[in-house]
Scaffold this motif. Structure first.
Motif, mmCIF file in Angstrom:
data_model
loop_
_atom_site.group_PDB
_atom_site.id
_atom_site.type_symbol
_atom_site.label_atom_id
_atom_site.label_comp_id
_atom_site.label_asym_id
_atom_site.label_seq_id
_atom_site.Cartn_x
_atom_site.Cartn_y
_atom_site.Cartn_z
ATOM 1 N N UNK A 63 0.127 -7.618 -14.392
ATOM 2 C CA UNK A 63 0.453 -6.734 -13.270
ATOM 3 C C UNK A 63 -0.844 -6.180 -12.690
ATOM 4 N N UNK A 64 -1.073 -6.291 -11.383
ATOM 5 C CA UNK A 64 -2.301 -5.726 -10.797
ATOM 6 C C UNK A 64 -2.383 -4.229 -11.072
ATOM 7 N N UNK A 65 -3.588 -3.770 -11.472
ATOM 8 C CA UNK A 65 -3.676 -2.332 -11.725
ATOM 9 C C UNK A 65 -4.948 -1.698 -11.175
ATOM 10 N N UNK A 66 -5.957 -2.473 -10.890
ATOM 11 C CA UNK A 66 -7.187 -1.877 -10.387
ATOM 12 C C UNK A 66 -8.132 -2.931 -9.870
ATOM 13 N N UNK A 67 -9.357 -2.495 -9.593
ATOM 14 C CA UNK A 67 -10.383 -3.412 -9.112
ATOM 15 C C UNK A 67 -11.712 -3.080 -9.777
ATOM 16 N N UNK A 68 -12.631 -4.033 -9.680
ATOM 17 C CA UNK A 68 -13.995 -3.768 -10.113
ATOM 18 C C UNK A 68 -14.696 -2.941 -9.035
ATOM 19 N N UNK A 69 -15.935 -2.556 -9.295
ATOM 20 C CA UNK A 69 -16.694 -1.773 -8.323
ATOM 21 C C UNK A 69 -16.921 -2.538 -7.030
ATOM 22 N N UNK A 70 -16.853 -3.876 -7.106
ATOM 23 C CA UNK A 70 -17.029 -4.692 -5.899
ATOM 24 C C UNK A 70 -15.703 -5.106 -5.270
ATOM 25 N N UNK A 123 -12.954 -6.598 -6.759
ATOM 26 C CA UNK A 123 -12.243 -7.757 -7.290
ATOM 27 C C UNK A 123 -11.024 -7.312 -8.094
ATOM 28 N N UNK A 124 -9.881 -7.999 -7.929
ATOM 29 C CA UNK A 124 -8.649 -7.575 -8.621
ATOM 30 C C UNK A 124 -8.764 -7.668 -10.136
ATOM 31 N N UNK A 125 -8.112 -6.732 -10.819
ATOM 32 C CA UNK A 125 -7.997 -6.747 -12.282
ATOM 33 C C UNK A 125 -6.566 -6.387 -12.649
#
Length: 466
Positions: A428-435, A437-439
């Protein structure tokens, strides 16, 4: 029918299907919307292959005619659909991403395809894969590399990378895939969509060279949990051709899913008790998910099952499976396989009966470990992938936090350790990196608890949207 609807390719699959059924939009109009998006995005991203607009238009016209006749239609009626290029679609080129199979046109649908088409989906083409679906980066010598829709310099993941990319870019409303070592979960995390590896037996497959080989499973992908549940309702359910299929009808997943997180017993583990290396930014997203769950009323504890047997179990069964399925093909075409895949197939040649027996004994032990673990917890939350999307020019990540990765499998342990437990897992998508990118975060439940897993995933999705 009217074209005055506000529907778009970014509408949910449920909204699109409902609009077709209400005749607010025709299947032909819906197809045109998606073909416009494909024309805009696919030349760069290379997610959809073997696109056949002529046959797609004929399929959409037939869908409109069926609806106009007053006949009962399926839950996916009129939705454009591109099948994973490892799933046989009768009459459509199915290459497996391999030059050996580049001209292959199956005569019949395999079971997953059969069910999706029977539910009314309109076939438009295939989605790109790595060669024979080996590895979690989608590139092959037949069609080339699929790029990440968020950042086209990055990998879309794999092996269902074309599917995840096409979904995220709005080229299709739903997608099918398969998962051995994370092939539904990893690309979902990389592209910011939802991908589920169902419980063993939940989505039956046929034909298979070995109905008793249970490392790989088919499953659904979507842009949200509710749409994924809709597709699972079509894919799931018993079939007499699949002796290990679970008996629950797929219809149990059809209704919208929702749940409260209050009182949910969550085991949170960033690194499976030190068993895996995890990129710092990925770890931060998983930790943030744990904090959000606790704030929403869940009981969150730092805990992880002992999966120390998983690495040997997975690698042994994977090599055995690849050699059994592809060994003769490699012998006949030794120069037509990528090196990493050829090496993995050949690794299976030296396995003995004792090696395979050991792997299955360990797999049984891992199943027991999870059964016991889920006596204390409802779900396990951990990373999907140990790294964020890596450069598309690399075959696989070579290091994590400066630590070298010895093989092209090392960075996928967070996914394939779960594979050999037989438990259902969802990204499940929950956040992104500082740049940016999906995490995604990976949520795991006990075997058979697919509906409960979807309910929790829907609640986590709602948290992430806040």
């Amino acid at each position: 029918m009217t074209s005055g609807t506000s529907l778009s390719v970014d509408s949910t699959a449920r909204e699109q299907a409902a609009a077709v059924r209400r005749r607010e939009v025709s299947a032909r109009e819906l197809l045109d919307l998606h073909l416009e998006r494909i024309a805009a995005r696919n030349p760069e991203l290379n997610a959809i292959v073997s696109l056949d607009e002529s046959r797609a238009r004929a399929g959409a016209a037939a869908a409109d005619e069926l609806l106009a006749s007053g006949a009962e239609v399926g839950p996916l009626h009129g939705l454009p659909f591109a099948f994973k290029d490892t799933h046989a679609v009768g009459g459509w080129r199915t290459t497996y991403g391999s030059p050996v199979m580049a001209a292959n046109v199956p005569e019949h649908d395999e079971l997953i395809v059969e069910r999706v088409r029977a539910a009314g989906a309109v076939t438009i083409g295939k989605t790109n894969v790595p060669e024979f679906a080996a590895g979690s980066h989608t590139f092959n010598p037949v069609f080339g590399t699929t790029l990440n829709p968020v950042d086209p310099t990055r990998s879309a993941g794999g092996s269902s990378g074309g599917a995840a990319c096409a979904l995220a870019a709005g080229m299709v409303p739903l997608a099918d895939g398969s998962d051995m070592g994370g092939s539904l979960r990893n690309p979902a995390s990389f592209c910011g969509v939802v991908g589920m590896r169902p419980s063993l037996g939940r989505v039956p497959e046929w034909p298979l060279y070995n109905q008793w080989e249970t490392t790989s499973v088919g499953g659904p992908m979507a842009r949200n949990v509710g749409d994924l549940a809709l597709l699972l309702s079509v894919m799931a359910g018993p079939d007499p051709r699949a002796p290990q299929a679970l008996g629950d009808p797929g219809a149990v997943f059809a209704a919208p899913v929702a749940a409260s997180l209050a009182g949910l017993r969550v085991a949170l583990s960033v690194d499976l008790a030190g068993a895996i290396d995890v990129d710092h930014e990925v770890a931060a997203v998983v930790e943030a998910a744990g904090a959000a769950l606790a704030s929403a009323g869940a009981s969150v504890s730092g805990a992880a099952p002992d999966l120390s047997l998983a690495d040997d179990t997975f690698r042994t069964l994977r090599a055995w499976h690849f050699q059994a399925k592809l060994g003769r093909l490699l012998a006949a075409h030794p120069d037509s396989f990528k090196q990493s895949l050829a090496d993995n197939i050949r690794a299976g040649e030296s396995l003995t009966g004792a090696d395979v027996a050991r792997a299955y004994t360990q797999r049984t032990a891992l199943s027991e470990t999870m059964r016991s673990f889920f006596g204390s917890y409802d779900v396990l939350v951990l990373p999907v992938s140990q790294v964020p999307p890596f450069p598309a020019t690399q075959e696989f990540p070579t290091e994590i936090n400066g630590k070298p990765m010895a093989t092209y499998l090392d960075w996928m342990r967070s996914a394939y350790f779960i594979t050999v437990t037989g438990c259902p897992a969802i990204s499940v998508p929950f956040g992104t990196t500082s740049s940016g990118l999906p995490v995604g975060v990976q949520i795991v439940a006990r075997h058979g608890a697919d509906l409960r897993l979807l309910e929790v995933a829907a609640a986590v999705e709602a948290l992430a949207a806040r």
